[in-house]
Design a protein around this motif. Structure first.
Motif, PDB file in Angstrom:
ATOM      1  N   TRP A  31      64.501 -63.784  12.186  1.00  0.00           N
ATOM      2  CA  TRP A  31      64.664 -62.506  11.509  1.00  0.00           C
ATOM      3  C   TRP A  31      65.975 -62.500  10.741  1.00  0.00           C
ATOM      4  CZ3 TRP A  31      62.239 -62.801  16.243  1.00  0.00           C
ATOM      5  CH2 TRP A  31      61.024 -62.116  16.398  1.00  0.00           C
ATOM      6  N   PHE A  32      65.897 -62.663   9.418  1.00  0.00           N
ATOM      7  CA  PHE A  32      67.096 -62.480   8.594  1.00  0.00           C
ATOM      8  C   PHE A  32      67.384 -60.995   8.436  1.00  0.00           C
ATOM      9  CE2 PHE A  32      65.856 -66.760   7.408  1.00  0.00           C
ATOM     10  CZ  PHE A  32      67.074 -67.408   7.266  1.00  0.00           C
ATOM     11  N   ASN A  33      66.321 -60.208   8.565  1.00  0.00           N
ATOM     12  CA  ASN A  33      66.429 -58.759   8.477  1.00  0.00           C
ATOM     13  C   ASN A  33      65.477 -58.191   9.520  1.00  0.00           C
ATOM     14  OD1 ASN A  33      66.114 -55.991   7.783  1.00  0.00           O
ATOM     15  ND2 ASN A  33      66.723 -56.426   5.653  1.00  0.00           N
ATOM     16  N   TYR A  34      65.985 -57.376  10.443  1.00  0.00           N
ATOM     17  CA  TYR A  34      65.150 -56.866  11.525  1.00  0.00           C
ATOM     18  C   TYR A  34      64.102 -55.865  11.063  1.00  0.00           C
ATOM     19  CZ  TYR A  34      68.362 -59.140  14.784  1.00  0.00           C
ATOM     20  OH  TYR A  34      69.106 -60.075  15.472  1.00  0.00           O
ATOM     21  N   ASP A  35      64.205 -55.417   9.818  1.00  0.00           N
ATOM     22  CA  ASP A  35      63.198 -54.510   9.278  1.00  0.00           C
ATOM     23  C   ASP A  35      61.999 -55.259   8.703  1.00  0.00           C
ATOM     24  OD1 ASP A  35      64.726 -52.288   9.906  1.00  0.00           O
ATOM     25  OD2 ASP A  35      65.759 -52.273   7.960  1.00  0.00           O
ATOM     26  N   SER A  60      80.335 -61.824  13.482  1.00  0.00           N
ATOM     27  CA  SER A  60      79.506 -60.719  13.003  1.00  0.00           C
ATOM     28  C   SER A  60      78.047 -61.145  12.893  1.00  0.00           C
ATOM     29  CB  SER A  60      80.008 -60.246  11.632  1.00  0.00           C
ATOM     30  OG  SER A  60      79.979 -61.306  10.691  1.00  0.00           O
ATOM     31  N   VAL A  61      77.834 -62.449  12.817  1.00  0.00           N
ATOM     32  CA  VAL A  61      76.476 -62.956  12.663  1.00  0.00           C
ATOM     33  C   VAL A  61      75.846 -63.274  14.017  1.00  0.00           C
ATOM     34  CG1 VAL A  61      75.073 -64.820  11.672  1.00  0.00           C
ATOM     35  CG2 VAL A  61      76.998 -63.886  10.385  1.00  0.00           C
ATOM     36  N   ALA A  62      76.626 -63.793  14.948  1.00  0.00           N
ATOM     37  CA  ALA A  62      76.054 -64.238  16.216  1.00  0.00           C
ATOM     38  C   ALA A  62      76.901 -63.802  17.401  1.00  0.00           C
ATOM     39  CB  ALA A  62      75.901 -65.759  16.211  1.00  0.00           C
ATOM     40  N   ALA A  66      66.302 -62.207  27.461  1.00  0.00           N
ATOM     41  CA  ALA A  66      66.191 -61.019  26.613  1.00  0.00           C
ATOM     42  C   ALA A  66      67.589 -60.645  26.141  1.00  0.00           C
ATOM     43  CB  ALA A  66      65.551 -59.868  27.385  1.00  0.00           C
ATOM     44  N   MET A  67      67.729 -60.431  24.841  1.00  0.00           N
ATOM     45  CA  MET A  67      69.034 -60.119  24.249  1.00  0.00           C
ATOM     46  C   MET A  67      68.931 -58.855  23.404  1.00  0.00           C
ATOM     47  SD  MET A  67      69.638 -64.059  23.056  1.00  0.00           S
ATOM     48  CE  MET A  67      67.882 -64.108  22.652  1.00  0.00           C
ATOM     49  N   SER A  68      69.891 -57.956  23.571  1.00  0.00           N
ATOM     50  CA  SER A  68      69.976 -56.753  22.753  1.00  0.00           C
ATOM     51  C   SER A  68      71.076 -56.939  21.728  1.00  0.00           C
ATOM     52  CB  SER A  68      70.274 -55.522  23.624  1.00  0.00           C
ATOM     53  OG  SER A  68      69.199 -55.276  24.511  1.00  0.00           O
ATOM     54  N   VAL A  69      70.694 -56.941  20.457  1.00  0.00           N
ATOM     55  CA  VAL A  69      71.668 -57.182  19.389  1.00  0.00           C
ATOM     56  C   VAL A  69      71.376 -56.258  18.209  1.00  0.00           C
ATOM     57  CG1 VAL A  69      72.198 -59.587  19.962  1.00  0.00           C
ATOM     58  CG2 VAL A  69      70.197 -59.071  18.581  1.00  0.00           C
ATOM     59  N   SER A  70      72.397 -55.621  17.696  1.00  0.00           N
ATOM     60  CA  SER A  70      72.284 -54.791  16.487  1.00  0.00           C
ATOM     61  C   SER A  70      71.080 -53.853  16.526  1.00  0.00           C
ATOM     62  CB  SER A  70      72.189 -55.683  15.240  1.00  0.00           C
ATOM     63  OG  SER A  70      73.353 -56.468  15.103  1.00  0.00           O
ATOM     64  N   SER A 130      73.609 -60.014  14.173  1.00  0.00           N
ATOM     65  CA  SER A 130      73.098 -59.144  13.120  1.00  0.00           C
ATOM     66  C   SER A 130      71.782 -59.683  12.559  1.00  0.00           C
ATOM     67  CB  SER A 130      74.129 -59.025  11.992  1.00  0.00           C
ATOM     68  OG  SER A 130      74.433 -60.296  11.458  1.00  0.00           O
ATOM     69  N   GLU A 131      71.487 -60.937  12.888  1.00  0.00           N
ATOM     70  CA  GLU A 131      70.206 -61.551  12.581  1.00  0.00           C
ATOM     71  C   GLU A 131      69.853 -62.491  13.733  1.00  0.00           C
ATOM     72  OE1 GLU A 131      71.180 -63.464   8.872  1.00  0.00           O
ATOM     73  OE2 GLU A 131      72.025 -65.233   9.892  1.00  0.00           O
TER      74      GLU A 131
END
Length: 217
Positions: A147-151, A94-96, A177-181, A113-114
């Motif tokens: 980025w621990f939080n993408y916001d 869930s993390v990577a 380039a990676m697309s995640v969460s 997710s981060e």
């Protein structure tokens, strides 16, 4: 008879004189120029290039220099894009979902997710405004960034726990380039540093001696 001979001699004398005079001119070479003759003069000239305008100054194109604060400073076009599937984890969590490292093995990054990069030998300090604030007053030296939080913007902090196993190497001169969460992360590997860009148009540089982040224009 005498009179006739005198007249004849008188008539011949001018002709003789004329003949003698003509001979003198030819033999002595002192003839006066004939004013009716066309005189020819030979002139030697050296042709010079005809200027067509002002000479163009010779200039040497300046060597492009890295743009201050740009990520990466030498431009994205200097890196060869590679497929993100090369770094996809066989057992994602869930993390990577993706994991890669730099060829030296000093940095390993994990995206999911981060997006977090762990650095074994990193800067001893980082700008206070770019610290994560997870451990008040105790975020030196730099061991984790991202980025621990993408916001929120990327930040740096210390390592609590153990190092994770690194993924395949993102070779120097390559980008991925990676697309995640719902976030798009692009990283560029160079011999100088690892550069990454992500949400809110933020980016960061990470090396043994430096971590800095900037919001790109």
């Amino acid at each position: 008879m005498t009179t006739t001979r005198s007249l004849t001699l008188a008539a011949l004398l001018p002709l003789a004189a004329l003949a003698l005079t003509g001979c003198d001119r030819i033999s002595l070479g002192d003839a006066s120029p004939d004013q009716r003759a066309r005189q020819t003069t030979t002139v030697t000239t050296t042709l010079m290039p005809t200027p067509t305008g002002a000479a163009e100054p010779t200039t040497t194109a300046p060597t492009p220099t890295p743009e201050q604060g740009a990520i990466p400073p030498d431009g994205a076009g200097a890196y060869a894009p590679v497929d993100a599937s090369r770094f996809q984890l066989a057992q994602p969590s869930s993390v990577a979902t993706y994991s890669f490292s730099v060829p030296s093995g000093n940095i390993a990054c994990f995206a999911g997710s981060e997006f977090i990069c762990e650095i074994h030998d990193g800067p001893s300090d980082s700008p206070e405004e770019s610290r994560c604030g997870l451990y008040d007053g105790a975020e030196k030296p730099v061991r984790i960034v991202g980025w621990f939080n993408y916001d929120k913007p990327p930040c740096s902090t210390i390592l609590q726990g153990t190092w994770r196993d690194p993924g395949p190497a993102l070779n120097y001169g390559e980008s991925v380039a990676m697309s995640v969460s719902g976030a798009q992360i692009t990283c560029y590997s160079s011999t100088e540093a690892l550069y990454c860009t992500g949400p809110q148009n933020y980016g960061f540089k990470l090396s043994r001696t430096e971590f800095y982040r900037s919001q790109l224009s």
